[in-house]
Design a protein around this motif. Structure first.
Motif, PDB file in Angstrom:
ATOM      1  N   TRP A  10       0.790  -1.184  -0.053  1.00 42.67           N
ATOM      2  CA  TRP A  10      -0.060  -0.007   0.127  1.00 42.67           C
ATOM      3  C   TRP A  10       0.901   1.218   0.098  1.00 42.67           C
ATOM      4  N   VAL A  96     -11.236   8.482  -0.813  1.00 44.83           N
ATOM      5  CA  VAL A  96     -11.933   7.199  -0.355  1.00 44.83           C
ATOM      6  C   VAL A  96     -12.411   6.393  -1.492  1.00 44.83           C
ATOM      7  N   LEU A  97     -13.420   6.949  -2.110  1.00 42.58           N
ATOM      8  CA  LEU A  97     -14.283   6.152  -3.392  1.00 42.58           C
ATOM      9  C   LEU A  97     -13.203   5.684  -4.408  1.00 42.58           C
ATOM     10  N   SER A  98     -11.946   6.516  -4.467  1.00 42.08           N
ATOM     11  CA  SER A  98     -10.856   5.802  -5.295  1.00 42.08           C
ATOM     12  C   SER A  98      -9.858   4.867  -4.704  1.00 42.08           C
ATOM     13  N   GLU A  99     -10.339   4.551  -3.388  1.00 45.75           N
ATOM     14  CA  GLU A  99      -9.562   3.315  -2.686  1.00 45.75           C
ATOM     15  C   GLU A  99      -8.268   3.738  -2.450  1.00 45.75           C
ATOM     16  N   PRO A 101      -5.885   5.593   0.609  1.00 50.89           N
ATOM     17  CA  PRO A 101      -5.917   5.712   2.228  1.00 50.89           C
ATOM     18  C   PRO A 101      -5.519   7.143   2.605  1.00 50.89           C
ATOM     19  N   ASP A 133     -16.225   2.382   3.906  1.00 49.12           N
ATOM     20  CA  ASP A 133     -14.841   2.357   2.904  1.00 49.12           C
ATOM     21  C   ASP A 133     -13.719   3.023   3.127  1.00 49.12           C
ATOM     22  N   ARG A 135     -10.237   3.858   4.652  1.00 50.52           N
ATOM     23  CA  ARG A 135      -8.985   3.390   5.293  1.00 50.52           C
ATOM     24  C   ARG A 135      -8.178   4.546   5.680  1.00 50.52           C
ATOM     25  N   SER A 198      -2.673  -5.649   4.214  1.00 49.61           N
ATOM     26  CA  SER A 198      -3.801  -5.067   3.468  1.00 49.61           C
ATOM     27  C   SER A 198      -4.223  -3.847   4.467  1.00 49.61           C
ATOM     28  N   THR A 200      -7.380  -2.740   4.527  1.00 46.67           N
ATOM     29  CA  THR A 200      -8.343  -3.150   5.355  1.00 46.67           C
ATOM     30  C   THR A 200      -8.014  -3.766   6.802  1.00 46.67           C
ATOM     31  N   HIS A 203      -6.095  -0.936   8.803  1.00 49.41           N
ATOM     32  CA  HIS A 203      -7.158  -0.172   9.728  1.00 49.41           C
ATOM     33  C   HIS A 203      -7.803  -0.663  10.827  1.00 49.41           C
TER      34      HIS A 203
END
Length: 249
Positions: A10, A96-99, A101, A133, A135, A198, A200, A203
């Motif tokens: 990441w 956030v919606l673009s993934e 963090p 969603d 992170r 990851s 997720t 977080h």
């Protein structure tokens, strides 16, 4: 059969630094004065958005000495607070919606401040837009976890010195946001259990670590003469403190 490709860690991808400067440290009452949302890394040029708000209240001299924004400057050069908050929330929601963090030093402060300001100005809060969603990467929580017993302070300036990260213009939102990303990168690079996780998992782990760290601090205050009263003010919720007006996790 096609070969499976492994996604890069990441911290080698895009990161979004977020920071605010405020009228004080009370997340329920104080106001945002400046904010920065800056995307860095991922082999792409940095992209920063900065805001100066007129918070609608006087900026205490102590706060102005920290970030350099006086009441007069905010009133003459700042934009209406509600407009600023709406744009900051929209910028972070897009991230956030673009993934990507969000990297924030002491995230529960800045994200809680933004949440309360949104509610104050009738803006839909970030958590209501993105749900679960989001992170978040918090260098303060990570550093306390990987190096629990290191002596010295844990401010962003302290972490930059420890991890050899350049910090120009400390206590300006844009400089602090970029520095937080750099510190997070260094921690992930030095500690594979952080860097290889990851987003997720990381977080969720920070949610637990932040609570444990808060409990440890509260216990320290309770056992230290003259500091017992500070224990009740320690909050362990992360990445933001739920609003008493409902619903945030």
């Amino acid at each position: 059969m096609s070969e499976q490709t492994t996604a890069p860690p990441w911290y080698l991808g895009r990161l979004c630094g977020f920071d605010t400067e405020t009228t004080g440290i009370n997340v329920e009452q104080d106001r945002i004065v400046t904010a920065c949302v800056v995307q860095v890394g991922g082999s792409q040029p940095a992209a920063a958005a900065n805001w100066l708000a007129d918070p609608g209240v006087d900026i205490p001299e102590a706060a102005a000495r920290v970030h350099g924004i006086s009441t007069e400057k905010a009133r003459t050069e700042g934009r209406p607070a509600g407009e600023v908050i709406e744009q900051v929330v929209a910028a972070l929601a897009a991230v956030v919606l673009s993934e990507i963090p969000i990297v924030a030093m002491n995230a529960s402060f800045d994200l809680t401040m933004l949440d309360r300001e949104a509610r104050r100005h009738g803006v839909q809060p970030l958590t209501e837009i993105v749900g679960s969603d989001m992170r978040v990467i918090d260098p303060r929580v990570l550093d306390k976890h990987v190096d629990q017993f290191r002596r010295g302070g844990r401010t962003l300036t302290d972490l930059c010195a420890h991890y050899k990260v350049k910090l120009d213009g400390a206590h300006t939102a844009d400089a602090d946001a970029v520095a937080a990303c750099r510190v997070a990168w260094r921690i992930a690079k030095q500690h594979p259990e952080i860097g290889d996780a990851s987003l997720t998992d990381l977080h969720q782990w920070q949610t637990v670590w932040a609570r444990q760290q808060a409990e440890s601090l509260a216990n320290y205050f309770r056992s230290t003469p003259g500091k017992e009263h500070q224990a009740d003010s320690v909050r362990g919720e992360w990445p933001l403190i739920p609003s008493q007006r409902g619903g945030i996790q």
